[in-house]
Design a protein around this motif. Structure first.
Motif, PDB file in Angstrom:
ATOM      1  N   SER A 139      39.974  52.297  80.005  1.00 45.87           N
ATOM      2  CA  SER A 139      40.018  53.700  79.597  1.00 45.87           C
ATOM      3  C   SER A 139      38.623  54.323  79.632  1.00 45.87           C
ATOM      4  O   SER A 139      38.452  55.471  80.056  1.00 45.87           O
ATOM      5  CB  SER A 139      40.629  53.826  78.197  1.00 45.87           C
ATOM      6  N   THR A 140      37.617  53.560  79.206  1.00 42.90           N
ATOM      7  CA  THR A 140      36.247  54.062  79.270  1.00 42.90           C
ATOM      8  C   THR A 140      35.830  54.263  80.725  1.00 42.90           C
ATOM      9  O   THR A 140      35.180  55.257  81.074  1.00 42.90           O
ATOM     10  CB  THR A 140      35.285  53.081  78.583  1.00 42.90           C
ATOM     11  N   ALA A 141      36.207  53.308  81.589  1.00 39.07           N
ATOM     12  CA  ALA A 141      35.861  53.416  83.004  1.00 39.07           C
ATOM     13  C   ALA A 141      36.499  54.649  83.640  1.00 39.07           C
ATOM     14  O   ALA A 141      35.861  55.367  84.424  1.00 39.07           O
ATOM     15  CB  ALA A 141      36.305  52.153  83.741  1.00 39.07           C
ATOM     16  N   LEU A 142      37.766  54.922  83.324  1.00 38.93           N
ATOM     17  CA  LEU A 142      38.444  56.091  83.882  1.00 38.93           C
ATOM     18  C   LEU A 142      37.812  57.386  83.383  1.00 38.93           C
ATOM     19  O   LEU A 142      37.719  58.375  84.121  1.00 38.93           O
ATOM     20  CB  LEU A 142      39.932  56.052  83.530  1.00 38.93           C
ATOM     21  N   ASP A 143      37.380  57.382  82.110  1.00 38.03           N
ATOM     22  CA  ASP A 143      36.698  58.561  81.577  1.00 38.03           C
ATOM     23  C   ASP A 143      35.382  58.809  82.309  1.00 38.03           C
ATOM     24  O   ASP A 143      35.057  59.945  82.669  1.00 38.03           O
ATOM     25  CB  ASP A 143      36.453  58.377  80.079  1.00 38.03           C
ATOM     26  N   LEU A 144      34.634  57.732  82.557  1.00 41.42           N
ATOM     27  CA  LEU A 144      33.382  57.862  83.303  1.00 41.42           C
ATOM     28  C   LEU A 144      33.635  58.329  84.729  1.00 41.42           C
ATOM     29  O   LEU A 144      32.881  59.135  85.282  1.00 41.42           O
ATOM     30  CB  LEU A 144      32.642  56.525  83.296  1.00 41.42           C
ATOM     31  N   LYS A 145      34.719  57.834  85.314  1.00 42.55           N
ATOM     32  CA  LYS A 145      35.075  58.255  86.674  1.00 42.55           C
ATOM     33  C   LYS A 145      35.377  59.753  86.715  1.00 42.55           C
ATOM     34  O   LYS A 145      34.926  60.465  87.619  1.00 42.55           O
ATOM     35  CB  LYS A 145      36.276  57.452  87.159  1.00 42.55           C
ATOM     36  N   GLN A 146      36.144  60.244  85.749  1.00 35.75           N
ATOM     37  CA  GLN A 146      36.479  61.663  85.722  1.00 35.75           C
ATOM     38  C   GLN A 146      35.236  62.521  85.505  1.00 35.75           C
ATOM     39  O   GLN A 146      35.061  63.562  86.151  1.00 35.75           O
ATOM     40  CB  GLN A 146      37.510  61.933  84.614  1.00 35.75           C
ATOM     41  N   ARG A 147      34.353  62.066  84.606  1.00 41.17           N
ATOM     42  CA  ARG A 147      33.101  62.798  84.393  1.00 41.17           C
ATOM     43  C   ARG A 147      32.242  62.790  85.653  1.00 41.17           C
ATOM     44  O   ARG A 147      31.574  63.786  85.979  1.00 41.17           O
ATOM     45  CB  ARG A 147      32.345  62.193  83.214  1.00 41.17           C
ATOM     46  N   TYR A 158      29.492  56.992  88.036  1.00 41.19           N
ATOM     47  CA  TYR A 158      30.326  56.065  88.812  1.00 41.19           C
ATOM     48  C   TYR A 158      29.840  54.628  88.631  1.00 41.19           C
ATOM     49  O   TYR A 158      30.648  53.692  88.529  1.00 41.19           O
ATOM     50  CB  TYR A 158      30.291  56.434  90.296  1.00 41.19           C
ATOM     51  N   THR A 159      28.511  54.438  88.613  1.00 36.81           N
ATOM     52  CA  THR A 159      27.952  53.097  88.436  1.00 36.81           C
ATOM     53  C   THR A 159      28.330  52.524  87.073  1.00 36.81           C
ATOM     54  O   THR A 159      28.729  51.358  86.953  1.00 36.81           O
ATOM     55  CB  THR A 159      26.424  53.136  88.597  1.00 36.81           C
ATOM     56  N   LYS A 160      28.236  53.354  86.033  1.00 35.46           N
ATOM     57  CA  LYS A 160      28.632  52.903  84.698  1.00 35.46           C
ATOM     58  C   LYS A 160      30.126  52.603  84.647  1.00 35.46           C
ATOM     59  O   LYS A 160      30.565  51.639  84.000  1.00 35.46           O
ATOM     60  CB  LYS A 160      28.274  53.968  83.666  1.00 35.46           C
TER      61      LYS A 160
END
Length: 474
Positions: free
Chosen positions: A69-77, A94-96
């Motif tokens: 979920s954190t990864a998807l949030d970072l992807k959207q940002r 994207y890297t994070k």
């Protein structure tokens, strides 16, 4: 984020040390290579057992708690930053996101692809040193996958080779994801149908290929480009003026003229993992979008049928018709039309009678804007052309052209192909002015979709020259 730095920094530092100590001749050889295979072989020559041991140690000491979920949030940002053209921030996000995303997640591939797009926008693709770091990393991964095996008993503890193998799976998953961006290679194929010099053509897929630069284009269900092929070479042409700063858009498959907005969005979400917000989808899916057109007519009174729970109800007489009955009638119409179209030249009278009956049935079942009317007119034109009745063939083709234009648009390749047939029929009927008018309309469309040197364009130019050389014309 101190615990999320990962082993990348130390590994890049070690690769840069190799680069500094590399002789100038080797550097030039590496820099001049653009193919992946030679780059990997050159990088592997500079890898030592100590390097792979360092990589093992770095991977063993790296701990990162995965959180999808954190990864998807970072992807959207990251996507938001990319749209705002803040590519540096997008790259960081994207890297994070990759650090948090589980390695077996399909979204890993998208994060890698998005990260590559951000790097491309930042022009970080020409540094020889950076290429060496990437090639050395890939070479180490290849060596590990070839020579190492999981250590330990059963499913308990796995060695460093297994961890690298997991990384390899993620890389391979990203490579497999590229098939989603594969381009279908299509050619204009003469079906062999039609009469005399009237050709019936159709686009057919002859293969699939990856085109790196074409894969960089974003999708639109109403694109401003069209692709054509000469052998394996792809050419992308603008179908309309594209102002400076506007996106060059390509269609990934779902097109506004062939699918409704719901089906298009579902297909793109399933295959590419994004919810389409192109101009066509926003227009069709918004609150202010026009009401959907009627799909069927009420046979007793000829009024439109409105879809509701339980079936289709007539807006005038309120008769309720089961959807299965309407679909069966439509399927029967298509089968009759196809059967008539498949008859050979010795049964044209039977084909003509069958198609005329199909046309009468379609008029009582389907609204005027339904594309099947245009298909029936096209089949009737082909039969009349076989008889040499060019005037009747031209009348039906003109109606078919109108139907195709309504369904696919004024700049579509489908309209270009239909105009080509109409020009051929008008040429054979000696309708000089009408033929010239259609040719003048068809040539720019065919040039846009296939290029100025395509056979169809040359054929139309030759027809135009012939018409202008007739006696009494300048």
């Amino acid at each position: 984020m101190a615990g999320m730095q990962g082993p990348g920094h130390e590994w890049r530092r070690r690769c840069r040390l190799h680069w500094r100590h590399m002789p100038d001749l080797q550097r030039r050889r590496f820099t001049s290579n653009t193919r992946l295979g030679p780059l990997l072989r050159l990088a592997r020559r500079w890898l030592r057992p100590a390097d792979t041991a360092v990589l093992d140690e770095l991977c063993a000491s790296w701990r990162a708690d995965k959180d999808r979920s954190t990864a998807l949030d970072l992807k959207q940002r990251g996507n938001d930053s990319f749209k705002a053209r803040d590519y540096l921030q997008a790259l960081s996000l994207y890297t994070k996101g990759l650090r948090y995303m589980p390695a077996d997640s399909p979204e890993c591939a998208l994060l890698y692809a998005n990260r590559s797009a951000a790097l491309y926008q930042l022009h970080r693709y020409q540094s020889p040193q950076q290429r060496f770091v990437c090639a050395a990393s890939a070479a180490a991964l290849c060596w590990a996958l070839q020579h190492r095996r999981p250590q330990g008993d059963g499913v308990g503890t796995l060695g460093q080779g297994a961890r690298l193998a997991a990384l390899g799976v993620a890389v391979l998953r990203h490579m497999l994801q590229l098939q989603c961006n594969a381009q279908a290679i299509t050619v204009l194929h003469d079906t062999g149908e039609g009469a005399g010099s009237v050709r019936d053509t159709r686009e057919v897929c002859v293969g699939t290929a990856l085109y790196c630069w074409a894969s960089l284009l974003n999708h639109s269900c109403q694109p401003n480009t069209t692709a054509s092929f000469q052998g394996t070479r792809i050419t992308l042409r603008a179908t309309e003026p594209i102002p400076a700063g506007e996106q060059v858009l390509h269609c990934y498959g779902p097109h506004w003229s062939r699918q409704c907005v719901g089906d298009r969005r579902k297909s793109l979400q399933t295959q590419y993992y994004f919810w389409c917000e192109c101009s066509a989808c926003v227009r069709e899916g918004g609150e202010g979008s026009p009401a959907p057109q009627a799909q069927f007519l009420c046979r007793p009174c000829g009024s439109a049928l409105s879809l509701e729970e339980g079936g289709y109800r007539c807006v005038r007489c309120a008769q309720l018709v089961p959807p299965q009955s309407l679909q069966q009638q439509l399927q029967q119409l298509r089968l009759q039309m196809e059967g008539a179209g498949n008859m050979d030249s010795t049964h044209t009278d039977t084909a003509l009678a069958q198609l005329q009956q199909c046309q009468a049935d379609a008029q009582s079942l389907l609204p005027a804007q339904h594309p099947l009317h245009g298909e029936i007119d096209d089949s009737l034109a082909r039969v009349y052309a076989t008889h040499g009745e060019w005037g009747a063939a031209a009348q039906h083709l003109q109606r078919s052209v109108h139907a195709v234009e309504l369904q696919y648009g004024t700049g579509s390749v489908e309209l270009a192909q239909q105009l080509l047939k109409l020009a051929q029929v008008l040429f054979n009927s000696r309708s000089v002015c009408e033929a010239e008018s259609v040719i003048d309309r068809a040539i720019p469309l065919l040039t846009t979709h296939y290029g100025a040197d395509h056979d169809t364009v040359a054929e139309l130019r030759a027809m135009n020259s012939c018409l202008r050389s007739l006696p009494g014309r300048r």
